[in-house]
Structure formats: C-alpha cells, structure tokens
Design an enzyme around this catalytic site. Structure first.
Site, PDB file in Angstrom:
ATOM      1  N   GLY A  40      42.084  20.491 -17.373  1.00  0.00           N
ATOM      2  CA  GLY A  40      42.272  19.067 -17.598  1.00  0.00           C
ATOM      3  C   GLY A  40      43.774  18.789 -17.864  1.00  0.00           C
ATOM      4  N   CYS A  41      44.653  19.632 -17.793  1.00  0.00           N
ATOM      5  CA  CYS A  41      45.891  19.530 -18.016  1.00  0.00           C
ATOM      6  C   CYS A  41      46.595  19.486 -16.617  1.00  0.00           C
ATOM      7  CB  CYS A  41      46.656  20.518 -18.844  1.00  0.00           C
ATOM      8  SG  CYS A  41      46.264  20.559 -20.483  1.00  0.00           S
ATOM      9  N   GLU A  42      47.475  18.499 -16.250  1.00  0.00           N
ATOM     10  CA  GLU A  42      48.193  18.204 -15.122  1.00  0.00           C
ATOM     11  C   GLU A  42      49.465  19.277 -14.977  1.00  0.00           C
ATOM     12  OE1 GLU A  42      51.281  15.027 -13.947  1.00  0.00           O
ATOM     13  OE2 GLU A  42      49.207  14.296 -13.556  1.00  0.00           O
ATOM     14  N   SER A  43      49.953  19.762 -16.050  1.00  0.00           N
ATOM     15  CA  SER A  43      50.995  20.790 -16.186  1.00  0.00           C
ATOM     16  C   SER A  43      50.184  21.903 -16.284  1.00  0.00           C
ATOM     17  CB  SER A  43      51.981  20.269 -17.197  1.00  0.00           C
ATOM     18  OG  SER A  43      52.633  19.234 -17.263  1.00  0.00           O
TER      19      SER A  43
END
Length: 139
Positions: A55-58
């Site tokens: 769920g994290c872009e990074s």
C-alpha cells in the site's frame, strides 16, 4: 532490537509538542525530514520482500519484534519524507504494548500534527498503510 529507533526516546507527545511550535507547513516538513534522518538505516539483510509494507508507493520495510511485554520496530524507506513519516509512527508505537497500540488514536495524532492534509494522496495512503500494518502485526 530493543533500542529506541532514535537512540533517545522521542514519543508521540514530543513530536506533537515540537511540531505545534512551528507556524508553517514548510517548517513542519523540514522537521519531519530531520526525524527521518535520525532513524537508523535498516540492515540490507532485512530489506526483504516479505517485510515490505503493501500500500506504499515507496518501498517501506518494517521489522517487528515482541519481547513478551512490548513491541519493538525497525523500519526504513527509500524515500526521505517517508522515512520521516515512519519516524512519526515509530515515536507513537515503538516500545509499547499491544493494548496501547490498539487503542492509540492515530487519526487524532495526525490531526494534531497538521501534516496529512499537506501530503499527496499516495503519501497519505502509505502512512495509513504503515499504521495498519503495525496494528495488524500487534493484534
């Protein structure tokens, strides 16, 4: 892993007190980056796919350990601002009981910091994903 992620104890209360002294978003943003720089870098051997927060872009790696009483966390990211956001989360959750983590009002905490409104939607989603991952691990 029992050491505090900052080397010294920085709590959610400390974070709120520090941030509330700033009058601009830019000052808050710089402080968050500074806290991120204080986070120890996660050992390369721990940067494994199964430790990535979804769920994290990074890329965000989260390592958790329970000592029978309290939870201890290590986390890292490949993005500077995300490291700072991780620092905010760890200040609230590191070295705390499962009960404390479950009952901690992250929404109120983030509202006090007046940061989330200034984050991109993907950063805000990533921040919530880190919190949700910790709450799932500690449940």
């Amino acid at each position: 892993m029992s050491n505090h992620p900052f080397g010294t104890t920085i709590t959610a209360e400390t974070i709120v007190k520090t941030v509330s002294a700033f009058t601009s978003w830019e000052e808050r943003y710089r402080q968050v980056i500074m806290w991120g720089k204080q986070l120890p870098t996660l050992d390369e051997s721990l940067k494994q796919d199964q430790l990535l927060v979804s769920g994290c872009e990074s890329k965000v790696w989260l390592v958790s350990e329970f000592d029978g009483e309290c939870w201890h966390f290590q986390a890292d990211s490949d993005a500077r601002i995300v490291r700072g956001l991780i620092a905010l989360v760890l200040a609230a959750f590191h070295h705390q009981s499962s009960e404390y983590i479950k009952n901690f009002d992250t929404k109120a905490y983030f509202e006090q910091l007046e940061l989330v409104d200034h984050l991109s939607q993907s950063r805000g989603n990533g921040l919530r994903a880190i919190v949700e991952t910790i709450k799932q691990v500690t449940d």
